[in-house]
Design an enzyme around this catalytic site. Sequence first.
Site, PDB file in Angstrom:
ATOM      1  N   SER A  33      28.271  50.495  57.580  1.00 31.12           N
ATOM      2  CA  SER A  33      29.050  49.557  56.773  1.00 31.12           C
ATOM      3  C   SER A  33      30.297  50.264  56.248  1.00 31.12           C
ATOM      4  O   SER A  33      30.739  51.265  56.827  1.00 31.12           O
ATOM      5  CB  SER A  33      28.180  49.005  55.639  1.00 31.12           C
ATOM      6  OG  SER A  33      28.813  47.926  55.005  1.00 31.12           O
ATOM      7  N   ASN A  34      30.893  49.759  55.193  1.00 32.03           N
ATOM      8  CA  ASN A  34      32.100  50.370  54.617  1.00 32.03           C
ATOM      9  C   ASN A  34      32.082  50.201  53.098  1.00 32.03           C
ATOM     10  O   ASN A  34      31.152  49.611  52.546  1.00 32.03           O
ATOM     11  CB  ASN A  34      33.358  49.746  55.245  1.00 32.03           C
ATOM     12  CG  ASN A  34      33.403  48.247  55.038  1.00 32.03           C
ATOM     13  OD1 ASN A  34      33.496  47.762  53.912  1.00 32.03           O
ATOM     14  ND2 ASN A  34      33.304  47.485  56.128  1.00 32.03           N
ATOM     15  N   ARG A  35      33.113  50.709  52.427  1.00 39.58           N
ATOM     16  CA  ARG A  35      33.107  50.774  50.960  1.00 39.58           C
ATOM     17  C   ARG A  35      33.595  49.505  50.265  1.00 39.58           C
ATOM     18  O   ARG A  35      33.789  49.502  49.059  1.00 39.58           O
ATOM     19  CB  ARG A  35      33.976  51.951  50.488  1.00 39.58           C
ATOM     20  CG  ARG A  35      33.423  53.298  50.884  1.00 39.58           C
ATOM     21  CD  ARG A  35      34.277  54.415  50.290  1.00 39.58           C
ATOM     22  NE  ARG A  35      33.910  55.709  50.818  1.00 39.58           N
ATOM     23  CZ  ARG A  35      32.866  56.421  50.399  1.00 39.58           C
ATOM     24  NH1 ARG A  35      32.098  55.964  49.416  1.00 39.58           N
ATOM     25  NH2 ARG A  35      32.590  57.589  50.937  1.00 39.58           N
ATOM     26  N   SER A  36      33.817  48.424  50.994  1.00 40.27           N
ATOM     27  CA  SER A  36      34.274  47.195  50.343  1.00 40.27           C
ATOM     28  C   SER A  36      33.244  46.713  49.323  1.00 40.27           C
ATOM     29  O   SER A  36      32.054  46.642  49.610  1.00 40.27           O
ATOM     30  CB  SER A  36      34.487  46.102  51.398  1.00 40.27           C
ATOM     31  OG  SER A  36      34.659  44.846  50.762  1.00 40.27           O
ATOM     32  N   ALA A 100      35.907  42.884  54.790  1.00 39.35           N
ATOM     33  CA  ALA A 100      36.131  44.148  55.481  1.00 39.35           C
ATOM     34  C   ALA A 100      35.154  44.170  56.659  1.00 39.35           C
ATOM     35  O   ALA A 100      34.015  44.628  56.540  1.00 39.35           O
ATOM     36  CB  ALA A 100      35.884  45.321  54.538  1.00 39.35           C
TER      37      ALA A 100
END
Length: 224
Positions: A33-36, A100
């Site tokens: 995943s990502n930091r959004s 994101a």
Amino acid sequence: IAQRFNAGPLHGVRVVLTAGPTREAIDPVRYISNRSSGKMGYALAAALQALGANVTLLSGPTNLSTPAGVLRVDLESAEQLLEESLRAVAGAQMFVGAAAVADYRVDMPADEKIKKADATMSLTLSRNPDVIAAVRQRDAKLFVVGFAAETEKLAEHARAKLERKKLDMIAANWVGHGRAFDRDDNALSIFWNGGERELPQASKSELARQLASLIAERFLAARN
Ligand code: CTP
Ligand code: CA
């Protein structure tokens, strides 16, 4: 009920807004995943709703509560986001892609938890579909607003995305090194064909209100 008495520049306009990160499964217990955080997207959903829009929020996993008067649909992967987006835009006039979206997904996620073995392991990833580009392709008349998160050459990269994805507007922000992601403030540079606007550092809710009124202005100008 509030919606029914909610007159505003976007009264009766159906908006589909995506927010938050996507999660791409590796196995039943792990993901990429990502930091959004989803904060900017949720704040924008609330701000558009406050201008009278009928907002459907397609949300990746977040810790946020649903803004009042907004219909929220939860999902995880980019492929689910694509499916829900194409479903939701039928009958809508505006699409805002604040999610994101993970650019890649794991090929063939394992059905069972992967056991550790060798000292190194590799995952093979495949490109995800571009949700906002697919939505634009589906409906040329939709007013489509994208976001761009950049660590360098902000204006150049944002304008390239505006063009490539055939967007009506793009809101760009600097990310990385503690900026924007998972914070309560942000700054935005907004680009459209023939114009741009800087929204200086402010809380995400204040920024969302300013962006929502700019979106409404451009949307109404495009309609006339
Ligand atoms: N986006 C999307 N589907 C994807 C990737 C991005 O809909 N698979 C949308 C985002 O929601 C955003 C816009 O496209 O509105 C720009 O996202 P961004 O990640 O900045 O652009 P990319 O085209 O993925 O380019 P890159 O990450 O290589 O900079
Ligand atoms: Ca990307």
